[in-house]
Design an enzyme around this catalytic site. Structure first.
Site, PDB file in Angstrom:
ATOM      1  N   LYS A 179      -9.540  -4.209   0.568  1.00 24.97           N
ATOM      2  CA  LYS A 179      -8.398  -4.682  -0.204  1.00 24.97           C
ATOM      3  C   LYS A 179      -8.592  -6.146  -0.589  1.00 24.97           C
ATOM      4  CE  LYS A 179      -4.235  -5.970   1.450  1.00 24.97           C
ATOM      5  NZ  LYS A 179      -3.780  -7.195   0.729  1.00 24.97           N
TER       6      LYS A 179
ATOM      7  N   THR B 114       6.507  -4.211   3.895  1.00 27.10           N
ATOM      8  CA  THR B 114       6.560  -3.866   5.319  1.00 27.10           C
ATOM      9  C   THR B 114       7.008  -5.026   6.197  1.00 27.10           C
ATOM     10  OG1 THR B 114       4.177  -4.288   5.450  1.00 27.10           O
ATOM     11  CG2 THR B 114       4.883  -2.000   5.215  1.00 27.10           C
TER      12      THR B 114
ATOM     13  N   GLY C 122      -5.554  -4.799   8.400  1.00 24.96           N
ATOM     14  CA  GLY C 122      -6.135  -6.116   8.164  1.00 24.96           C
ATOM     15  C   GLY C 122      -6.565  -6.803   9.432  1.00 24.96           C
ATOM     16  N   ARG C 123      -5.687  -7.623   9.972  1.00 23.55           N
ATOM     17  CA  ARG C 123      -6.049  -8.488  11.094  1.00 23.55           C
ATOM     18  C   ARG C 123      -6.590  -7.779  12.334  1.00 23.55           C
ATOM     19  NH1 ARG C 123      -0.568 -11.825  10.108  1.00 23.55           N
ATOM     20  NH2 ARG C 123      -0.131  -9.803   9.163  1.00 23.55           N
TER      21      ARG C 123
ATOM     22  N   ASP D 172      -4.715  -5.611  -4.990  1.00 25.79           N
ATOM     23  CA  ASP D 172      -3.287  -5.635  -4.658  1.00 25.79           C
ATOM     24  C   ASP D 172      -2.646  -6.922  -5.176  1.00 25.79           C
ATOM     25  OD1 ASP D 172      -0.841  -5.012  -3.511  1.00 25.79           O
ATOM     26  OD2 ASP D 172      -1.416  -5.743  -1.520  1.00 25.79           O
ATOM     27  N   LEU D 173      -2.321  -6.933  -6.472  1.00 33.12           N
ATOM     28  CA  LEU D 173      -1.750  -8.128  -7.096  1.00 33.12           C
ATOM     29  C   LEU D 173      -0.258  -8.002  -7.385  1.00 33.12           C
ATOM     30  CD1 LEU D 173      -4.636  -9.109  -9.536  1.00 33.12           C
ATOM     31  CD2 LEU D 173      -4.226  -9.855  -7.178  1.00 33.12           C
ATOM     32  N   LYS D 174       0.308  -6.821  -7.157  1.00 30.26           N
ATOM     33  CA  LYS D 174       1.762  -6.624  -7.208  1.00 30.26           C
ATOM     34  C   LYS D 174       2.387  -7.124  -8.516  1.00 30.26           C
ATOM     35  CE  LYS D 174       2.356  -6.866  -2.158  1.00 30.26           C
ATOM     36  NZ  LYS D 174       0.949  -7.082  -1.760  1.00 30.26           N
TER      37      LYS D 174
ATOM     38  N   ASP E  33       6.679  -8.071 -14.099  1.00 30.23           N
ATOM     39  CA  ASP E  33       6.988  -8.891 -15.264  1.00 30.23           C
ATOM     40  C   ASP E  33       7.505  -7.960 -16.355  1.00 30.23           C
ATOM     41  OD1 ASP E  33       7.036 -11.012 -17.159  1.00 30.23           O
ATOM     42  OD2 ASP E  33       5.257 -11.922 -16.243  1.00 30.23           O
TER      43      ASP E  33
END
Length: 245
Positions: free
Chosen positions: A39, A130, A220-221, A66-68, A71
């Site tokens: 990602k 989340t 992720g982490r 993942d730029l969400k 607009d």
């Protein structure tokens, strides 16, 4: 767009590289031959731009960009087209932008893919982040219960004709029933048992998320900040294989 149901669960674990380019490239080297998906979010993309997507694609990874987007439809159509030209395999937008905006994103992705002669990326509507809970939703003017908000926004993605949603694993079962077997349901907030929750509020273990109906999970982490990221990924893969996923 590929049918995710043809792939084993371990190949649908997306490793979130929310870090510097140097660290991201190192993690890609470490995870080569293990993880199929990476990602690229705002932190990495805004620093490095389209070349970072190309870098991972050249090494055989699939990329969740993942730029969400959020607009007016004209801008989002252009953004989705531009993102598609990077070679990204998944794109995101905020479902609260509405049906016309999401339809515009789909049109932009399809037109760019056609021009390039490539696959149309999966297009995903963000439902409720989340990190959010009922109290935070109320603070921004959303009075309905959190699961109802997720369901309402997911219904808009279905109406818009995009590929699926991003939601917490706690809503995955409801969303699978609502959206059907082919929908992408991508769940962040996935933590192996005993892992630190960080800033996530609505979480599940990898096997629980898939059993609930997730098509892909984002981790992720627990992987990227582990002493041995490859071993951390392998542990998740072993959990999924043991669960017959």
């Amino acid at each position: 767009m590929l049918d995710f149901r043809q792939e084993p669960a371990k190949d649908r674990v997306i490793v979130a590289l929310d870090c510097s380019a140097e660290e991201a490239k190192h993690l890609a080297d470490v995870l080569q031959g293990k993880a199929k998906w990476l990602k690229v979010g705002m932190t990495l993309y805004y620093a490095e731009g389209a070349p970072i997507v190309a870098y991972f694609k050249e090494r055989g990874f699939k990329v969740f960009l993942d730029l969400k987007f959020h607009d007016i439809p004209h801008q989002v159509k252009g953004a989705a087209a531009s993102a598609t030209t990077t070679g990204a395999d998944m794109l995101t937008m905020h479902a609260c932008g509405g049906v016309p905006m999401m339809q515009a994103a789909q049109e932009g992705a399809e037109s760019a893919a056609k021009e390039l002669g490539g696959e149309v990326p999966a297009t995903l509507g963000i439902t409720v982040l989340t990190s959010m809970n009922a109290e935070i939703l109320q603070s921004v003017g959303v009075s309905r219960p959190l699961p109802e908000q997720v369901k309402s926004l997911a219904s808009l993605t279905k109406e818009a004709g995009i590929s699926g949603v991003v939601a917490s694993p706690q809503e995955a079962s409801m969303l699978r029933e609502l959206l059907g077997p082919e929908a992408y349901i991508v769940t962040p907030g996935v933590r192996p048992a005993g892992a630190d929750l960080g800033d996530q509020s609505r979480v599940a273990t990898p096997s629980a998320a898939f059993k609930a109906g997730a098509s892909h999970i984002v981790v992720g982490r627990p992987i990227t900040q582990a002493e041995d990221p490859a071993a951390a990924f392998d542990a998740i893969a072993t959990e999924l294989e043991a669960s017959s996923l």
